[in-house]
Design a protein around this motif. Structure first.
Motif, short mmCIF file in Angstrom:
data_model
loop_
_atom_site.label_atom_id
_atom_site.label_comp_id
_atom_site.label_asym_id
_atom_site.label_seq_id
_atom_site.Cartn_x
_atom_site.Cartn_y
_atom_site.Cartn_z
N PRO A 219 0.31 8.46 -72.72
CA PRO A 219 -0.23 10.30 -72.35
C PRO A 219 -1.28 10.09 -70.72
CG PRO A 219 -1.16 9.48 -74.85
CD PRO A 219 -0.91 8.56 -74.20
N ALA A 220 -0.28 10.91 -69.92
CA ALA A 220 -0.85 11.22 -69.22
C ALA A 220 -2.52 11.67 -69.14
CB ALA A 220 -0.08 12.88 -68.59
N ASP A 221 -3.34 12.63 -69.81
CA ASP A 221 -4.64 12.41 -69.85
C ASP A 221 -5.29 10.94 -69.77
OD1 ASP A 221 -4.75 15.35 -69.48
OD2 ASP A 221 -4.88 14.97 -71.61
N ARG A 222 -4.52 9.80 -70.97
CA ARG A 222 -5.53 8.45 -70.18
C ARG A 222 -5.06 7.80 -69.67
NH1 ARG A 222 -3.42 3.57 -75.25
NH2 ARG A 222 -4.26 2.37 -74.77
N LEU A 223 -4.09 8.08 -68.70
CA LEU A 223 -3.43 7.14 -67.65
C LEU A 223 -4.69 7.51 -66.75
CD1 LEU A 223 -1.75 5.62 -66.17
CD2 LEU A 223 -0.31 7.13 -65.57
N GLU A 224 -4.52 8.73 -66.89
CA GLU A 224 -5.73 9.11 -65.29
C GLU A 224 -6.49 8.96 -65.37
OE1 GLU A 224 -5.76 13.56 -64.67
OE2 GLU A 224 -3.61 13.58 -64.07
N ALA A 225 -7.25 8.72 -66.84
CA ALA A 225 -8.80 8.10 -67.41
C ALA A 225 -9.01 6.22 -66.82
CB ALA A 225 -9.22 8.10 -68.31
N GLU A 226 -7.52 5.78 -67.09
CA GLU A 226 -7.62 4.52 -66.96
C GLU A 226 -7.44 3.79 -65.18
OE1 GLU A 226 -5.13 2.54 -70.56
OE2 GLU A 226 -4.40 2.62 -69.20
N LEU A 227 -7.00 4.89 -64.27
CA LEU A 227 -6.60 4.91 -63.47
C LEU A 227 -7.83 5.25 -61.88
CD1 LEU A 227 -3.75 7.03 -62.69
CD2 LEU A 227 -3.91 4.33 -62.05
N VAL A 228 -8.35 6.07 -62.50
CA VAL A 228 -10.00 6.67 -61.76
C VAL A 228 -11.09 5.00 -62.32
CG1 VAL A 228 -12.15 8.35 -62.22
CG2 VAL A 228 -9.73 8.82 -62.43
N GLY A 229 -11.03 4.88 -63.31
CA GLY A 229 -11.84 4.04 -63.87
C GLY A 229 -11.83 2.51 -63.26
N ALA A 230 -10.48 2.55 -62.36
CA ALA A 230 -10.37 1.11 -61.93
C ALA A 230 -10.37 1.28 -60.41
CB ALA A 230 -8.42 0.92 -62.08
N GLY A 231 -10.99 2.25 -60.15
CA GLY A 231 -11.05 3.13 -58.63
C GLY A 231 -10.24 3.22 -57.97
N LEU A 232 -9.23 4.58 -58.15
CA LEU A 232 -7.55 4.92 -57.82
C LEU A 232 -8.71 6.16 -57.91
CD1 LEU A 232 -6.06 2.77 -59.19
CD2 LEU A 232 -5.64 2.52 -56.88
N THR A 233 -7.86 7.38 -57.57
CA THR A 233 -8.30 8.62 -57.64
C THR A 233 -7.27 9.44 -57.19
OG1 THR A 233 -10.05 8.32 -55.44
CG2 THR A 233 -8.97 10.74 -56.21
N VAL A 234 -6.74 10.17 -58.12
CA VAL A 234 -5.88 10.65 -58.82
C VAL A 234 -5.98 12.59 -58.21
CG1 VAL A 234 -4.51 12.12 -60.99
CG2 VAL A 234 -5.56 10.22 -61.07
#
Length: 258
Positions: A219-234
């Motif tokens: 899901p998009a919400d989970r993917l966004e959370a993973e990206l932020v946790g990996a040091g990326l910015t949505v």
């Protein structure tokens, strides 16, 4: 499958046989192409395409005048991409560098202004694989660059789930003119869906090629959370038009935290 019995010869959609069926079904699919190309246009520079497959997105990216490094794990898919490049104008062919590599652990020794991962292909990776992908993206995206990727949006605006029925079937005509039946099995709230491709017409001849794959649902919400946790910015979530299937995809525009 039970009706076909021993007549069915099962292939993964990414093996030598399945990749050609997948290519036939998908090569003319324009879903997300326009939206991805529009976003890539905003950021000048070289493009790294992950999970390039047989080039459904590669050729439109090359048509922008960009240099494209096309990373793909499947040797069969890379062979199809090479066949398409051989038939393409030289001005496109000379700007493409196909590379066989795993998108969850690649090292190309350079940075790119744009990294693209389309066709919700991130769903092919498990959690460990996605962590490897995020780390590799951070090592390969240029300062001020963009990471563009698509995924399934489980809940549409208004809180309505995209599907309530676990099974659905569609008929698709491939670029070759052959017709296929595509069957999707996706139980409500399941974290994976299975897609199986049969010939639309099954005669008495043996064998019958059946291609299948199981794709994770991220899901998009989970993917966004993973990206932020990996040091990326949505930076943005872009809605994509329905592609004729019963689920809805979104395109995420991602940068790197400074």
């Amino acid at each position: 499958m039970s009706e076909l019995g021993d007549r069915a010869v099962l292939h993964d959609v990414y093996d030598e046989t399945g990749s050609r069926v997948y290519h036939d079904v998908s090569v003319r699919d324009t879903h997300e192409v326009r939206e991805l190309v529009a976003l890539v246009r905003r950021t000048p520079g070289a493009v790294l395409e992950l999970a390039a497959g047989s080039g459904r997105l590669t050729l439109p990216l090359l048509a922008l005048g960009r240099h494209v490094t096309a990373v793909e794990l499947s040797a069969a898919m890379l062979e199809l991409l090479s066949e398409r490049l051989a038939e393409a104008p030289e001005r496109l062919r000379e700007r493409c560098a196909p590379v066989q590599a795993d998108m969850s652990s690649f090292a190309l020794g350079r940075r790119f202004e744009v990294i693209v991962l389309g066709t919700t292909s991130i769903s092919l990776l498990d959690e460990e694989g996605r962590a490897g992908l995020y780390a590799a993206v951070r090592e390969h995206v240029a300062p001020g660059g963009r990471f563009l990727l698509s995924t399934v949006d489980i809940v549409r605006s208004g809180g309505v789930a995209p599907t309530a029925e676990p099974e659905a079937e569609f008929e698709v005509v491939g670029a070759s003119g052959r017709a296929y039946r595509m069957h999707e099995y996706w139980p409500t709230e399941a974290d994976a869906r299975t897609v199986t491709v049969f010939p639309a017409e099954i005669g008495d001849e043996d064998p019958v090629t059946v291609c299948t794959t199981t794709v994770g649902v991220l899901p998009a919400d989970r993917l966004e959370a993973e990206l932020v946790g990996a040091g990326l910015t949505v930076l943005a979530r872009h809605s994509l038009p329905d592609g004729g299937w019963r689920h809805h995809d979104v395109l995420l525009e991602v940068g790197v935290k400074v």
